[in-house]
Scaffold this active site. Sequence first.
Site, PDB file in Angstrom:
ATOM      1  N   HIS B  45       0.830  -1.210   0.000  1.00  0.00           N
ATOM      2  CA  HIS B  45       0.000   0.000   0.000  1.00  0.00           C
ATOM      3  C   HIS B  45       0.862   1.256   0.000  1.00  0.00           C
ATOM      4  O   HIS B  45       0.620   2.209  -0.751  1.00  0.00           O
ATOM      5  CB  HIS B  45      -0.897  -0.058   1.229  1.00  0.00           C
ATOM      6  CG  HIS B  45      -1.790   1.147   1.366  1.00  0.00           C
ATOM      7  ND1 HIS B  45      -2.932   1.309   0.630  1.00  0.00           N
ATOM      8  CD2 HIS B  45      -1.696   2.228   2.170  1.00  0.00           C
ATOM      9  CE1 HIS B  45      -3.511   2.443   0.969  1.00  0.00           C
ATOM     10  NE2 HIS B  45      -2.792   3.028   1.913  1.00  0.00           N
ATOM     11  N   GLU B  67      -1.630  -5.203  -4.285  1.00  0.00           N
ATOM     12  CA  GLU B  67      -2.324  -4.677  -3.114  1.00  0.00           C
ATOM     13  C   GLU B  67      -3.772  -5.151  -3.088  1.00  0.00           C
ATOM     14  O   GLU B  67      -4.308  -5.507  -2.033  1.00  0.00           O
ATOM     15  CB  GLU B  67      -2.262  -3.142  -3.153  1.00  0.00           C
ATOM     16  CG  GLU B  67      -2.843  -2.495  -1.923  1.00  0.00           C
ATOM     17  CD  GLU B  67      -3.420  -1.110  -2.216  1.00  0.00           C
ATOM     18  OE1 GLU B  67      -3.254  -0.237  -1.369  1.00  0.00           O
ATOM     19  OE2 GLU B  67      -4.033  -0.918  -3.289  1.00  0.00           O
ATOM     20  N   ASN B 430      -0.843  61.209  -7.363  1.00  0.00           N
ATOM     21  CA  ASN B 430       0.415  61.730  -6.859  1.00  0.00           C
ATOM     22  C   ASN B 430       0.458  61.718  -5.347  1.00  0.00           C
ATOM     23  O   ASN B 430       1.432  61.281  -4.740  1.00  0.00           O
ATOM     24  CB  ASN B 430       0.602  63.176  -7.325  1.00  0.00           C
ATOM     25  CG  ASN B 430       1.529  63.239  -8.499  1.00  0.00           C
ATOM     26  OD1 ASN B 430       2.134  62.252  -8.865  1.00  0.00           O
ATOM     27  ND2 ASN B 430       1.646  64.417  -9.075  1.00  0.00           N
TER      28      ASN B 430
END
Lengths: 119, 697
Positions: B45, B67, B430
Amino acid sequence: MKTIMTVDDSASIRQMVAFTLKNAGYAVIEAVDGKDALGKLKGTVDMVITDLNMPNMDGITLIKGIRAQSSYKFIPIVMLTTESQAGKKQEGKDAGATGWIVKPFKPEQLLAVVQKVLR
Amino acid sequence: MEDIHRKAFLDEAFDLLLELETALLELEDAPEDHELVNRVFRAMHTLKGSGAMFGFDDIAQFTHEVETVFDRVRSGEAPVTKRLLDLTFEARDHVKLLLEHDGEDLSAFMPQADRILEGFRALNEGAPKPAPEEGRAVVQPTGEPEVSDGSTSVYRVRVKPGPGIYSTGNNPEFLLEDLKSLGSSMVFAHIEDIPPLRELDPQNCHMWWDVLLTTSSQESDIRDVFIFVEGECDYSIKTVEASGEAELKKLGEILVDRGDITPEGVTRALSGQKRLGAILSEAGLLPEKSVETALAEQGLIKERQEQKKGPDAASSLRVPAAKLDLLQDLVGELVIVQAQIKQLAPSLENPLMLTLAEELERLSDDIRDSTLAIRMLTIGSTFSTYRRLVRDLSTEMGKEIDLSTCGEDTELDKTVLDHLGDALIHLLRNSIDHGIETPAEREAAGKPRRGTILLSAEHSGGDVVIRVQDDGKGIDPDKVRRRAVERGLIGAGDELGLHETLELIFLPGFSTAQTVSSVSGRGVGMDVVKRVVNSMRGGIDIESKLGKGSIITIRLPLTLAIIDGLQVQVGEQSYVMPLASVEECLELDRSSMGTDARGRIINLRGEVVPYIYLREWFNLPSQGPVIEQVVVLRIEGARVGMVVDHVVGEHQTVIKSLGPAFRKLEGFSGATIQGDGTMSLILDVKRIVQLELDKKK
């Protein structure tokens, strides 16, 4: 800073998860199986990410063990599953898991899940 | 995947293979031992899971079959046989080969792999098929936006968590936050189901929510929010209004739709006199909250529909500006003639004539007001568009800035306003970019964290004065000097006063920004602003104190304005003062005049009021009439008197600009034609006071 515990018997996965989480700014506690995890469950732990298949104590049992302690009753717990384990997901939820991540996963996916359940 | 992770896996894999071999050998001697079977399974696994993680796909695929078999052995469905063990040993060796030859061409090993896998598949035959794999198993990272066409829809999302939702570590708040992040929303909390305190379990969730979400995301994105809480939280997602739907639902329909009430309940309630919502909640048929949320839904949809309709076609009209200009000129001429008639009428001693003259005055007043109103817009609407700009820009720059405005009612001609808009935006940029410092810098300088920009507008004389003021770090004249020298705008040895230095900013090609940010600093800004202002026959001025802030003042003439003026006589000439600034007129009593350190003052009912002697101002021989009058004005909050020969009276005054030749003439904001045909100059009373004060310094 949040602390996440990562529990997995696979060293490479533990390393990858810890690496990913640490880079994202979390503190990480590593444990190799459920028994090790419960032993390290002290103080502040904000979340747990755990594999399901581990020797000594598997993930489901660990989840139940975490939920049984009042300090950790409501922390998010995320399971690491594989696609063939659909049944395990429900078993995990029944035991009190918050959510899951399917292996294999990418680091981004891990972080997405963490961000979903831990804030 | 990172190389270090791959390396870590390789190390781990070799360990696992060792463990696998050991377990298999022991299993041969004890085929019934469950723990050994578990060990084998886990090794496989992990090889599969971790292998897939770190890019070892061939290993992952290979071990998958193995598995699967061992999973069945684990659950008792298959026995441990010699065949199985032999195959597993072979499989183990195969994986070892794959690991040892990692990075090389593995095709030579393929036939062997297939043979082994065949063997395993044979063992798996007859096994029940595994459950179908889940399609969407992992949360998508939020960085990948779904492609949508940008149009929004409204959804009603009901979030009803089960009481035990907290016990799995889930939090309804996070669900709501996730929903809110998809668009704009209204959230309604339902508290009707919260039990009384005695029965309340604080570890349970007793609330539920309705969310009205307007989003361009897909419904699947909304569903994704709930992936982890299926089974623990009831939720429903309904489209309330998809883009393009035209129907407007009635409240009752909405409530029935939501399942909050039955159609019969609605009908029953409607047979009363009151509004449905009130009736329902009063009758206890429905909690107030449900009505509230349904009404909100209705309101939201209505709003969206109205927005979609766009400007109402019937009630507005586009008119070429030239036509309006002509109209205004004619109105101006009309007012002048009307003033002449008004002046003439009394001397004719004809009562009918007097009545007609009054009538004419009233009508021309109305025409004047309406025509002016057409072209004039308040600057307030322009100001409010800047709030968003300031907010977004300051967030982008990491600064905290509050925008204050005053004088929103100041009216300006539409074209002037349009030109001004761009200039003001540049000035604001600005201030935000170069003027206001970061919160950290500000705190270090002992200033409040949040910077302030003040936008103000007012009428002064015949001008509109607009100011952009900030409490930032001001302009460094040395920096300006240096940059100007660098740019060849001035010579290195040139001497300039503070004011002249600051004015250098308006020269083309000048910019003190070190890096050209996307917001400002490209050097085309200030000189363009000046040019625009000048083209409107206005002027721009800049004041600044290093560390304290800067003020930029723009003055623009109102080319045609009609104001209420007070006509006065000084010497042979008549002048007009803006009536708005006049508080009172008095006869001047020489005995109440005096002098103090500041100059001439009058004692006005106990108040000290400074005054200016206009005959002196205009350099006339000082002897005025025996009885003179003083006009008391309020200028910038202070009371100032101006002494004139006598006050003639109130007149509507059409202000005409003096023209470019007289631009530099201080103290006058225009001229006008009186009712008798003579010309009067209009006094810029504020400027006169200022000049007088400057003289004293």
